[in-house]
Write a protein that holds these residues in place. Structure first.
Motif: not given
Length: 415
Positions: A231, A249, A251-252, A254-256, A258, A312
């Motif tokens: 994250a 965090e 968050s946007e 962290s969604k990508e 790895k 979005n």
């Protein structure tokens, strides 16, 4: 002509974060009389040091990528000139002199040192090397290493226009530029005069830093990818306490995936609301970017800006404010603003179908997106106007509708 050589230091520093380095005590493994194949006489002359023959124990390091601590781009020279410690440093590319200094006091080649438990031994210094120098504002800090048989000593010299200070007993550590003309050696922050500003408890750990910026001698704003989850976080880290003051965090990001390559840059840090931009590249070559702002005092995300897409935009957006300008009946340009209640727009799906409710009736529309342009089709709302999405976050939508005779701006909150 005797050729002196210097072995590349094997105790390389391990980066813990944005500036902390571990330090090595392994002094005896670095023989100072080994120069890695470099003819010191030739290199002294190459940097314009022509009166070198009266310099004892002369050495040079960093002159190429195979000798000494070359990573700073410095060619460093040291020795004894008429039994006084002498050092000089040059930029390796331009050969511009960074600093040169001769100590006023005589150098003690033989000295008695304490080896612990009340015992002493006599040692003789046989090698001198300038490892690194940091120069700024007519001052410098030099890292000099002394060595003899089964003996090594690190010496840090702080020289300003009005003072000289030496620090000993420090492990083998680099000199690093720090906050507001201070420097970092190991876990201590010093002035250029050698006074201690702060002692740090520990460096940042727990993730791979993506960007950072100091805001005080002990505080750092760090964007990083967490080791345990991948994250993406922003944190305000205090080196003095060794703790995170806040940890948020993103968050946007962290969604990508790895395996996505993410680079983060600071667009604006002029107030306590900092604006960031993340550039993202997926494994298949797809590129995207994402901007967001954060309050660095609280760690609160301020309107994370989202990519403009129907995914979005989907949902209902309540209008809260409308303002703009238009020409009146006399052809005079007039500004206007008003608070809005009971009106909203909505997007029903990711295909652009939606509508506008004016408080009494609903006007449905189809639409398409071209970058940040929203193109309405089959709509009675904003007919004939060019519509630009100027802000899109998880909670806010701003649009501007323009034509030759007027401009309308709408601010909306997501229901």
């Amino acid at each position: 002509m005797k050729t002196l050589r210097l072995l590349l230091v094997t105790a390389l520093w391990i980066t813990l974060c944005t500036g902390f380095y571990s330090c090595s005590k392994d002094l005896e493994s670095v023989p100072l009389d080994y120069m890695g194949g470099t003819d010191t006489d030739k290199e002294f002359a190459n940097y314009g040091i022509t009166d070198f023959k009266d310099i004892e124990m002369r050495s040079c390091s960093g002159i190429d990528d195979n000798t000494g601590d070359y990573r700073w781009g410095q060619a460093n020279f040291a020795g004894l000139r008429k039994n006084h410690l002498w050092i000089a440093s040059f930029d390796r590319d331009s050969k511009q002199k960074l600093a040169e200094w001769t100590d006023t006091k005589e150098f003690q080649k033989t000295r008695r040192i304490h080896i612990g438990y009340g015992e002493y031994k006599d040692v003789t210094i046989s090698g001198i090397a300038l490892r690194q120098i940091y120069s700024k504002a007519n001052s410098f800090v030099a890292f000099v290493q002394l060595q003899g048989s089964n003996y090594g000593e690190n010496l840090y010299i702080f020289k300003t226009p009005t003072s000289i200070k030496e620090l000993k007993g420090i492990d083998y550590c680099s000199i690093q530029e720090w906050y507001k003309e201070s420097i970092l050696i190991g876990n201590c922050c010093y002035t250029l005069g050698g006074d201690t500003i702060a002692v740090f408890k520990e460096g940042f750990s727990g993730g791979s830093p993506l960007t950072s910026k100091l805001i005080s001698y002990t505080e750092d704003i760090i964007a990083y990818r967490a080791n345990y989850s991948d994250a993406i976080y922003l944190t305000k880290y205090n080196y003095g306490s060794g703790e995170k003051e806040w940890n948020t965090e993103i968050s946007e990001l962290s969604k990508e995936p790895k395996d996505a390559k993410i680079t983060i840059s600071i667009l604006d840090s002029s107030t306590n609301i900092w604006k960031y931009k993340a550039d993202i590249v997926h494994y298949d070559g797809t590129k995207k970017d994402y901007t967001f702002s954060i309050n660095i005092e609280t760690g609160t995300i301020i309107g994370e800006e989202l990519p403009i897409s129907y995914a979005n935009l989907k949902g209902t957006w309540n209008m809260t404010k409308c303002y703009g300008w238009e020409y009146n009946g006399d052809g005079v340009k007039e500004d206007w603003t008003e608070d809005v209640k009971g009106e909203y727009i909505f997007f029903e799906s990711t295909h652009g179908n939606g509508g506008y409710f004016d408080g009494d009736d609903t006007s449905y529309f189809a639409s398409s997106l071209q970058g940040n342009k929203l193109i309405l089709e089959n709509s009675n709302w904003l007919i004939g106007k060019s519509i630009t999405i100027t802000k899109l976050t998880a909670t806010e939508l701003h649009i501007t509708a323009t034509e030759a005779s007027s401009v309308e701006n709408y601010e909306m909150k997501k229901r």
